[in-house]
Write a protein that holds these residues in place. Structure first.
Motif, short mmCIF file in Angstrom:
data_model
loop_
_atom_site.label_atom_id
_atom_site.label_comp_id
_atom_site.label_asym_id
_atom_site.label_seq_id
_atom_site.Cartn_x
_atom_site.Cartn_y
_atom_site.Cartn_z
N ARG A 177 7.15 2.00 -9.70
CA ARG A 177 6.57 1.16 -8.65
C ARG A 177 7.01 1.62 -7.27
O ARG A 177 6.25 1.54 -6.30
CB ARG A 177 6.93 -0.30 -8.90
CG ARG A 177 6.39 -0.80 -10.23
CD ARG A 177 6.71 -2.25 -10.50
NE ARG A 177 6.32 -2.61 -11.87
CZ ARG A 177 6.02 -3.83 -12.27
NH1 ARG A 177 6.07 -4.82 -11.40
NH2 ARG A 177 5.68 -4.06 -13.51
N TYR A 178 8.23 2.11 -7.19
CA TYR A 178 8.73 2.63 -5.92
C TYR A 178 7.96 3.88 -5.51
O TYR A 178 7.46 3.99 -4.38
CB TYR A 178 10.23 2.93 -6.05
CG TYR A 178 10.81 3.68 -4.89
CD1 TYR A 178 11.07 3.06 -3.67
CD2 TYR A 178 11.12 5.04 -5.01
CE1 TYR A 178 11.61 3.76 -2.61
CE2 TYR A 178 11.66 5.75 -3.95
CZ TYR A 178 11.91 5.11 -2.75
OH TYR A 178 12.44 5.80 -1.70
N LEU A 179 7.84 4.85 -6.40
CA LEU A 179 7.16 6.10 -6.08
C LEU A 179 5.67 5.88 -5.82
O LEU A 179 5.06 6.61 -5.03
CB LEU A 179 7.33 7.10 -7.23
CG LEU A 179 8.75 7.62 -7.47
CD1 LEU A 179 8.78 8.53 -8.68
CD2 LEU A 179 9.28 8.35 -6.24
N SER A 180 5.09 4.87 -6.44
CA SER A 180 3.65 4.63 -6.27
C SER A 180 3.32 3.90 -4.99
O SER A 180 2.14 3.81 -4.62
CB SER A 180 3.12 3.83 -7.47
OG SER A 180 3.31 4.54 -8.68
N ASN A 181 4.33 3.38 -4.28
CA ASN A 181 4.07 2.59 -3.07
C ASN A 181 4.73 3.15 -1.82
O ASN A 181 4.39 2.72 -0.72
CB ASN A 181 4.55 1.15 -3.26
CG ASN A 181 3.61 0.34 -4.13
OD1 ASN A 181 2.52 -0.02 -3.72
ND2 ASN A 181 4.02 0.06 -5.35
N ALA A 182 5.66 4.06 -1.95
CA ALA A 182 6.40 4.56 -0.79
C ALA A 182 5.47 5.27 0.19
O ALA A 182 4.45 5.85 -0.20
CB ALA A 182 7.51 5.50 -1.25
N TYR A 183 5.84 5.22 1.47
CA TYR A 183 5.04 5.84 2.52
C TYR A 183 5.48 7.28 2.74
O TYR A 183 6.68 7.55 2.88
CB TYR A 183 5.17 5.04 3.82
CG TYR A 183 4.35 5.58 4.96
CD1 TYR A 183 2.99 5.87 4.79
CD2 TYR A 183 4.91 5.80 6.22
CE1 TYR A 183 2.23 6.37 5.84
CE2 TYR A 183 4.15 6.29 7.27
CZ TYR A 183 2.82 6.58 7.07
OH TYR A 183 2.05 7.07 8.09
N PHE A 184 4.52 8.22 2.80
CA PHE A 184 4.82 9.64 2.94
C PHE A 184 4.26 10.23 4.23
O PHE A 184 4.19 11.45 4.36
CB PHE A 184 4.24 10.40 1.74
CG PHE A 184 5.00 10.21 0.47
CD1 PHE A 184 6.00 11.08 0.08
CD2 PHE A 184 4.73 9.13 -0.36
CE1 PHE A 184 6.71 10.91 -1.10
CE2 PHE A 184 5.43 8.93 -1.54
CZ PHE A 184 6.43 9.83 -1.91
N GLY A 185 3.88 9.41 5.21
CA GLY A 185 3.34 9.93 6.46
C GLY A 185 1.85 10.21 6.37
O GLY A 185 1.24 10.19 5.29
N ASP A 186 1.24 10.49 7.52
CA ASP A 186 -0.20 10.79 7.60
C ASP A 186 -1.05 9.68 7.00
O ASP A 186 -2.11 9.94 6.42
CB ASP A 186 -0.52 12.11 6.91
CG ASP A 186 -0.27 13.31 7.82
OD1 ASP A 186 0.24 13.11 8.93
OD2 ASP A 186 -0.59 14.45 7.41
N ASN A 187 -0.57 8.44 7.07
CA ASN A 187 -1.30 7.28 6.54
C ASN A 187 -1.49 7.38 5.02
O ASN A 187 -2.44 6.85 4.46
CB ASN A 187 -2.68 7.14 7.21
CG ASN A 187 -3.28 5.76 7.04
OD1 ASN A 187 -2.56 4.76 7.00
ND2 ASN A 187 -4.59 5.69 6.92
N VAL A 188 -0.56 8.05 4.34
CA VAL A 188 -0.62 8.27 2.90
C VAL A 188 0.48 7.48 2.22
O VAL A 188 1.65 7.57 2.60
CB VAL A 188 -0.48 9.77 2.56
CG1 VAL A 188 -0.45 9.99 1.06
CG2 VAL A 188 -1.62 10.56 3.18
N TYR A 189 0.10 6.71 1.20
CA TYR A 189 1.04 5.88 0.46
C TYR A 189 1.01 6.27 -1.02
O TYR A 189 -0.07 6.38 -1.62
CB TYR A 189 0.69 4.40 0.60
CG TYR A 189 0.96 3.83 1.97
CD1 TYR A 189 2.09 3.06 2.21
CD2 TYR A 189 0.08 4.05 3.02
CE1 TYR A 189 2.34 2.54 3.47
CE2 TYR A 189 0.31 3.53 4.27
CZ TYR A 189 1.45 2.78 4.49
OH TYR A 189 1.70 2.25 5.73
#
Length: 722
Positions: A215-227
């Motif tokens: 759940r953490y990896l599927s929701n974390a924010y990675f920049g460029d408006n990408v989650y």
């Protein structure tokens, strides 16, 4: 006694010897220690008996208890508090929220013909499964974010200490981070940190470690408006996370600390430096060797997706809330087709951009009679001001509000041929005036509406009653506040949005109310649905009478600048000091509202009125929408003096309209012809001088003659005594 004492209580021990027989010996058969013990037991029994009659709020109730008594109650209180906290968390932070995307998934809006018009929301994708990921992907995130993730219970004091001293590893555990961005706000307070810790313990109790990590990896924010890891992997490397290489996984893991600052599409050098820190952490954690770390080179990006659509437009901003309701839940991106007509939207853009607005703003709404919005202009430039003046600005509608006054009169039994006084109002504190001080003894409702007589509208509201006018406005979908008993309401002094006003005119066009503006097509209701919960409609006489007046307002009234070659219906509106200028009307299957004004509510320059620039914008839009070549809008004349005083101005026509003689005669210029109108013995008639010579409207004269005869007969009947 407490609940636990009822189980732990033991009977007082019996005396060691025979029972007491009611007397005491006065010899040395009983030693002092035995006697003291008996007295202590007796005193304790008496104390217990007395405490039974005490209440919990009395101080003596809490005194004299043993440590075991206190320990039992403290443990019970802690257990009760824990149960309350668990119940509170179950209500305020449902576990299912950790399965939902923390940002609204991306929605792409299409015009009715499939043309993309806007894209809004975050880039998300399906959740990942830890069991399907390569070990080096999981290890990269654990090394930099939470090395002891599989060993702690949500809170890791050792990890916090290591992060403080070494600067590597997160101060918060992965469980805490999941709790923070799933359930809590980003505020930095002790209260939030306490809630974060409690939710972390709660998540650890209800979920497995792999479920928390997923759940953490599927929701974390990675920049460029990408989650989410899957969306980030596809965005930066065009690769599914199950096939990520070690160096790619290390770079993605490094983004989580500051996604916007480390996004490799914009800051590759920073992302590379952060990736090396992740690799060093993997070595320190024993996940990889020094040799493997040295062999790990920065990965090349493979960004194939480009967002060349605007994230917002006036229409998209208005449609997005409805789009979120229409779109299915979950992580998947949605593509939705709206009601916007790309051709009509371009027409609206052209006619508003070429209009001589000066510093003024403009708004335009075009919809079908069923409420489908097909074009929207919320201002001159969305990039400079995304404030939508069609849906958000609440301005006075001016004389366009007279629609509700006259419609209420028709519903109450009046007809367009009925007479209403057009004399100045000399009583009361509110004394509106007609533009240019033009008055007459009486006017028919049709003429009063066409000429936009202010005094006639106020008198008609008083005759019909403000309650009926408000009820009519409510029936047509107006939700803005309307004050009962306020005579100025007849002249449109109560604010509303252009969208709200245009939808009310759409209800007249469709003869079905209310009309709800919407951005997505709705299925036609079935027979039984229409029968049970269908829209209401006006009577045929009411609808016919209202359209007759709306047609007159364009063809021979204040809206002549908006006249079309075919059937057209509309009304002008100008507020006090020319602060707002409007034209709202319909033709064919389009209902269009146009507003021109200043954002600071200051008067418009150049004498702009509802019968001028807004009417011409409306005409140009309608002509182009219907395939008719129109004339571009021209600036309105600037010789319109402010009459001063408590006046609601008439919608001043923008073409020749010259009063003659006593004010009952007028000379107008229309389409190259001169039109002379006057009254003789109260009977109005019209003479037109043009290329075809002199033309007398005999039908109008005959109708006026009949009205005059009816008026004479009515007065004679009233004069006859009972």
């Amino acid at each position: 006694m407490g609940v636990f004492d009822s189980f732990r209580r033991r009977p007082a021990p019996e005396f060691g010897g025979a029972r007491h027989r009611g007397y005491y010996a006065l010899h040395d058969g009983l030693d002092d220690d035995d006697w003291d013990a008996r007295l202590d037991r007796l005193e304790a029994a008496v104390g217990v008996h007395e405490r039974k009659h005490l209440r919990w709020w009395q101080r003596a109730y809490w005194q004299g208890h043993r440590k075991r008594w206190w320990a039992v109650r403290i443990v019970a209180a802690i257990m009760g508090l824990f149960i309350v906290l668990v119940a509170w968390l179950a209500i305020t932070a449902p576990l299912s929220k950790s399965l939902e995307p923390i940002a609204a998934p991306q929605v792409t809006l299409l015009a009715a013909d499939g043309t993309p018009i806007a894209r809004n929301g975050a880039v998300t994708d399906e959740p990942v499964k830890v069991a399907d990921l390569p070990p080096h992907v999981v290890e990269a995130f654990l090394a930099i974010e939470d090395r002891r993730f599989y060993d702690h219970w949500g809170i890791d004091p050792r990890g916090i200490a290591r992060a403080a001293f070494t600067g590597t590893g997160g101060g918060s555990t992965i469980t805490q981070q999941l709790a923070k961005f799933t359930f809590l706000t980003p505020e930095r307070t002790l209260t939030r940190k306490a809630r974060e810790a409690m939710i972390a313990f709660w998540l650890e109790a209800w979920l497995t470690k792999d479920e928390i990590l997923e759940r953490y990896l599927s929701n974390a924010y990675f920049g460029d408006n990408v989650y989410g890891l899957r969306a980030a992997s596809l965005h930066y490397f065009y690769r599914q996370p199950e096939k990520l290489r070690p160096n790619q996984a290390a770079m993605l893991a490094g983004l989580l600390q500051a996604p916007s600052a480390y996004a490799p599409t914009k800051h590759y050098a920073r992302a590379e430096k952060r990736m090396k820190l992740v690799v060093d952490s993997m070595v320190a954690a024993g996940f990889i060797t020094e040799a493997e770390a040295r062999a790990m080179t920065p990965p090349a990006l493979d960004v194939r997706t480009r967002n060349d659509l605007p994230t917002g437009t006036y229409f998209a901003d208005w449609a997005l809330p409805e789009a979120r309701e229409v779109a299915a839940g979950g992580y998947s991106r949605q593509t939705l087709t709206t009601t916007l007509d790309s051709r009509l939207q371009n027409v609206a853009r052209r006619v508003t951009q070429r209009a001589p607005l000066g510093k003024a703003q403009v708004a335009l709404v075009a919809m079908r009679p069923n409420g489908e919005v097909v074009a929207m202009i919320g201002g001159k430039d969305y990039e400079k001001s995304p404030f939508n003046r069609a849906t958000q600005a609440r301005r006075q509608p001016g004389s366009t509000f007279k629609l509700f006054v006259y419609l209420a009169a028709l519903r109450a039994g009046w007809s367009p041929d009925d007479l209403v006084s057009n004399l100045p109002i000399a009583e009361g504190s509110y004394r509106p005036k007609n533009s240019r001080e033009q008055y007459s003894q009486t006017l028919t409702l049709e003429d009063a509406f066409a000429q936009s007589s202010n005094v006639a509208a106020v008198r008609l509201l008083q005759e019909v009653g403000s309650e009926k006018v408000i009820a009519t406005a409510r029936d047509l979908g107006v939700t803005s506040p309307l004050v009962k008993g306020d005579p100025s309401m007849a002249l449109g002094t109560h604010t509303m949005t252009l969208m709200e006003l245009t939808a009310a005119y759409a209800a007249v066009a469709a003869n079905a109310y209310p009309v709800e503006p919407h951005a997505f097509a709705r299925p036609e209701p079935g027979f039984f649905e229409r029968l049970w919960d269908g829209p209401s409609s006006f009577s045929s006489s009411t609808h016919k009478g209202m359209e007759q007046m709306l047609r007159s307002a364009i063809n021979r009234g204040t809206g002549r600048a908006a006249i079309l070659s075919g059937p057209n219906f509309g009304k002008t509106g100008t507020t006090q000091d020319n602060r707002d200028a409007l034209f709202v009307g319909y033709a064919g299957d389009l209902v269009v509202g146009v507003w021109v004004g200043n954002d600071d509510n200051s008067p418009l320059g150049g004498g702009i009125s509802g019968g001028g620039l807004p009417a011409r914008i409306w005409r140009d839009f309608m002509n182009e929408a219907q395939g008719v070549k129109g004339t571009p809008a021209q600036a309105a004349p600037s010789d319109n003096d402010d009459p001063g005083g408590p006046i609601e101005p008439l919608d001043v026509p923008d073409i020749g309209d010259i009063p003659l003689g006593d004010g009952n005669s007028r000379l107008r210029v229309r389409d190259g012809s001169a039109i002379f109108t006057t009254e003789i013995d109260g009977v109005p008639f019209e003479i037109e001088l043009g290329n075809d010579g002199v033309v007398v409207d005999e039908a109008t004269i005959e109708a006026a003659r009949r009205r005059a005869e009816q008026e004479v007969r009515r007065r004679e009947e009233e004069a006859v005594p009972n």
